[in-house]
Design a protein around this motif. Sequence first.
Motif, PDB file in Angstrom:
ATOM      1  N   LEU A 111       0.829  -1.218   0.000  1.00 28.39           N
ATOM      2  CA  LEU A 111       0.000   0.000   0.000  1.00 28.39           C
ATOM      3  C   LEU A 111       0.857   1.260   0.000  1.00 28.39           C
ATOM      4  N   THR A 112       1.979   1.217   0.692  1.00 30.24           N
ATOM      5  CA  THR A 112       2.874   2.372   0.721  1.00 30.24           C
ATOM      6  C   THR A 112       3.458   2.627  -0.667  1.00 30.24           C
ATOM      7  N   ALA A 113       3.798   1.562  -1.371  1.00 29.99           N
ATOM      8  CA  ALA A 113       4.292   1.709  -2.742  1.00 29.99           C
ATOM      9  C   ALA A 113       3.202   2.298  -3.634  1.00 29.99           C
ATOM     10  N   GLN A 114       1.969   1.823  -3.478  1.00 31.50           N
ATOM     11  CA  GLN A 114       0.846   2.359  -4.251  1.00 31.50           C
ATOM     12  C   GLN A 114       0.629   3.838  -3.923  1.00 31.50           C
ATOM     13  N   LEU A 115       0.729   4.168  -2.638  1.00 29.41           N
ATOM     14  CA  LEU A 115       0.527   5.544  -2.203  1.00 29.41           C
ATOM     15  C   LEU A 115       1.540   6.478  -2.863  1.00 29.41           C
TER      16      LEU A 115
END
Length: 125
Positions: free
Chosen positions: A61-65
């Motif tokens: 999710l952090t990468a997506q963010l």
Amino acid sequence: MPKRHLNGLLIVATLLISTAPLYAQPQQQNVAKLKADARNLVGIIGSDKIKTRNYCEILDLTAQLGREKDSKKAKALSQKIDQLQKQLGPEFLAVSSGLQHLDLNSPDGREIILIIGSLNQSCPE
């Protein structure tokens, strides 16, 4: 090091730094205790399948963010990350707080990031 591993370490560092101000404690933790706390955190998360899954999901999710352009979607991702971080327990928040007071470019800072980054091996590619 493989590119995924470096990206994972960068995500871990970003994740921990971004959460640290939210849970900052006024006192400075000593580096030896912080290293021990980081090792303990890795043991706690690594030995619990649900926490390991949540940790891996936080990385994703952090990468997506980081790639998200839509502010509403970014806010939703951020809220999901916050929920998952809370599920990792108080040890995660304590280490995050300790990292706020440490130069992550220092040898000690890099060592702690590598300790925590060792959890990335538990995540699917």
